[in-house]
Design a protein around this motif. Structure first.
Motif, short mmCIF file in Angstrom:
data_model
loop_
_atom_site.label_atom_id
_atom_site.label_comp_id
_atom_site.label_asym_id
_atom_site.label_seq_id
_atom_site.Cartn_x
_atom_site.Cartn_y
_atom_site.Cartn_z
N ARG A 71 56.65 44.56 21.18
CA ARG A 71 56.34 45.88 21.71
C ARG A 71 57.39 46.89 21.25
NH1 ARG A 71 56.23 45.23 28.01
NH2 ARG A 71 56.32 47.53 28.06
N ASP A 72 56.96 48.15 21.16
CA ASP A 72 57.84 49.26 20.85
C ASP A 72 57.62 50.30 21.95
OD1 ASP A 72 59.12 51.55 19.92
OD2 ASP A 72 58.57 51.19 17.84
N ASN A 73 58.50 50.32 22.93
CA ASN A 73 58.31 51.22 24.08
C ASN A 73 58.38 52.69 23.69
OD1 ASN A 73 57.94 49.14 25.97
ND2 ASN A 73 60.14 48.93 26.30
N ALA A 74 59.17 53.00 22.68
CA ALA A 74 59.27 54.39 22.24
C ALA A 74 57.94 54.91 21.69
CB ALA A 74 60.35 54.52 21.18
N LYS A 75 57.12 53.98 21.19
CA LYS A 75 55.82 54.35 20.63
C LYS A 75 54.66 53.96 21.57
CE LYS A 75 57.26 53.92 15.80
NZ LYS A 75 57.00 53.27 14.49
N ASN A 76 54.99 53.42 22.76
CA ASN A 76 53.94 52.98 23.68
C ASN A 76 52.97 52.02 23.00
OD1 ASN A 76 54.71 54.23 26.06
ND2 ASN A 76 53.39 56.00 25.77
N THR A 77 53.50 51.12 22.16
CA THR A 77 52.67 50.29 21.32
C THR A 77 53.02 48.81 21.46
OG1 THR A 77 52.36 52.07 19.72
CG2 THR A 77 51.95 49.85 18.94
N VAL A 78 51.98 47.98 21.44
CA VAL A 78 52.15 46.53 21.41
C VAL A 78 51.51 46.00 20.14
CG1 VAL A 78 50.05 46.05 22.73
CG2 VAL A 78 51.93 44.39 22.74
N TYR A 79 52.11 44.96 19.58
CA TYR A 79 51.63 44.37 18.33
C TYR A 79 51.32 42.89 18.55
CZ TYR A 79 54.05 48.51 16.56
OH TYR A 79 54.47 49.79 16.35
N LEU A 80 50.42 42.39 17.71
CA LEU A 80 50.17 40.96 17.68
C LEU A 80 50.11 40.53 16.22
CD1 LEU A 80 49.62 38.46 19.48
CD2 LEU A 80 47.19 38.82 19.03
N GLN A 81 51.14 39.84 15.78
CA GLN A 81 51.16 39.28 14.43
C GLN A 81 50.51 37.91 14.47
OE1 GLN A 81 52.32 40.62 11.43
NE2 GLN A 81 51.37 38.79 10.54
N MET A 82 49.44 37.76 13.71
CA MET A 82 48.67 36.52 13.71
C MET A 82 48.76 35.87 12.34
SD MET A 82 45.34 37.73 15.90
CE MET A 82 44.75 38.82 14.62
N ASN A 83 49.36 34.70 12.27
CA ASN A 83 49.51 33.95 11.03
C ASN A 83 48.73 32.64 11.12
OD1 ASN A 83 51.33 35.93 10.11
ND2 ASN A 83 53.07 34.83 10.99
N SER A 84 48.50 32.03 9.98
CA SER A 84 47.79 30.74 9.92
C SER A 84 46.50 30.80 10.73
CB SER A 84 48.70 29.62 10.44
OG SER A 84 49.90 29.54 9.70
N LEU A 85 45.74 31.83 10.52
CA LEU A 85 44.53 32.02 11.30
C LEU A 85 43.50 30.93 11.04
CD1 LEU A 85 44.35 35.88 11.04
CD2 LEU A 85 44.25 34.59 13.18
N LYS A 86 42.76 30.59 12.10
CA LYS A 86 41.75 29.55 12.05
C LYS A 86 40.40 30.15 12.44
CE LYS A 86 45.16 26.19 13.75
NZ LYS A 86 45.48 25.20 14.82
N PRO A 87 39.31 29.52 12.03
CA PRO A 87 37.98 30.03 12.41
C PRO A 87 37.83 30.16 13.93
CG PRO A 87 37.76 28.44 10.65
CD PRO A 87 39.21 28.42 11.06
N GLU A 88 38.45 29.31 14.69
CA GLU A 88 38.34 29.39 16.14
C GLU A 88 39.10 30.57 16.75
OE1 GLU A 88 39.26 26.73 14.32
OE2 GLU A 88 40.83 25.55 15.33
N ASP A 89 39.85 31.30 15.93
CA ASP A 89 40.49 32.53 16.39
C ASP A 89 39.54 33.72 16.33
OD1 ASP A 89 43.44 31.44 14.67
OD2 ASP A 89 43.08 31.38 16.84
N THR A 90 38.37 33.52 15.75
CA THR A 90 37.38 34.60 15.64
C THR A 90 36.96 35.07 17.02
OG1 THR A 90 36.54 33.81 13.51
CG2 THR A 90 35.06 35.17 14.86
N ALA A 91 37.11 36.38 17.27
CA ALA A 91 36.78 36.96 18.58
C ALA A 91 36.99 38.46 18.53
CB ALA A 91 37.66 36.35 19.66
N LEU A 92 36.56 39.10 19.59
CA LEU A 92 36.90 40.50 19.82
C LEU A 92 38.21 40.52 20.60
CD1 LEU A 92 35.76 43.35 19.33
CD2 LEU A 92 34.58 43.16 21.51
#
Length: 117
Positions: A71-92
């Motif tokens: 998270r970056d509180n100064a930007k009111n922003t949260v991030y999610l870095q996703m590596n080694s993605l799998k088909p079962e990660d498919t979603a909204l």
């Protein structure tokens, strides 16, 4: 008016990476719990990861070691870095910002992540 806007979703091959962002507006969120949830077709929405105001984090077991929330509180922003993605990660994927004492909080509109060859 509070608004959360997600970005960064898309189509990626298995083993690939994506970085999701969620920017909040309308108030300061530095004390809020920021989280990422996902919902696949026919399944319930589930917590993927969350980060507290002190920087501590929780992850669901299936993404540990592959996903990183920050998270970056100064930007009111949260991030999610996703590596080694799998088909079962498919979603909204949805972001959620909520005060500690509140159950529901605020939701983004969702960003689609599709992992397929």
């Amino acid at each position: 008016q509070v608004q959360l806007v997600e970005s960064g979703g898309g189509l990626v091959q298995p083993g690939g990476s994506l970085r999701l962002s969620c920017a909040g507006s309308g108030r300061l969120f530095s004390s809020y719990i920021m989280g990422w949830y996902r919902q696949a077709p026919g399944k319930q929405r589930e917590l993927v990861a969350r980060i507290f105001s002190d920087g501590s984090t929780n992850y669901r077991d299936s993404v540990k070691g592959r996903f990183t929330i920050s998270r970056d509180n100064a930007k009111n922003t949260v991030y999610l870095q996703m590596n080694s993605l799998k088909p079962e990660d498919t979603a909204l994927y949805y972001c959620n910002f909520r005060p500690v004492a509140v159950v529901v909080g605020y939701w983004g509109q969702g960003t689609q992540v599709t992992v397929s060859s």
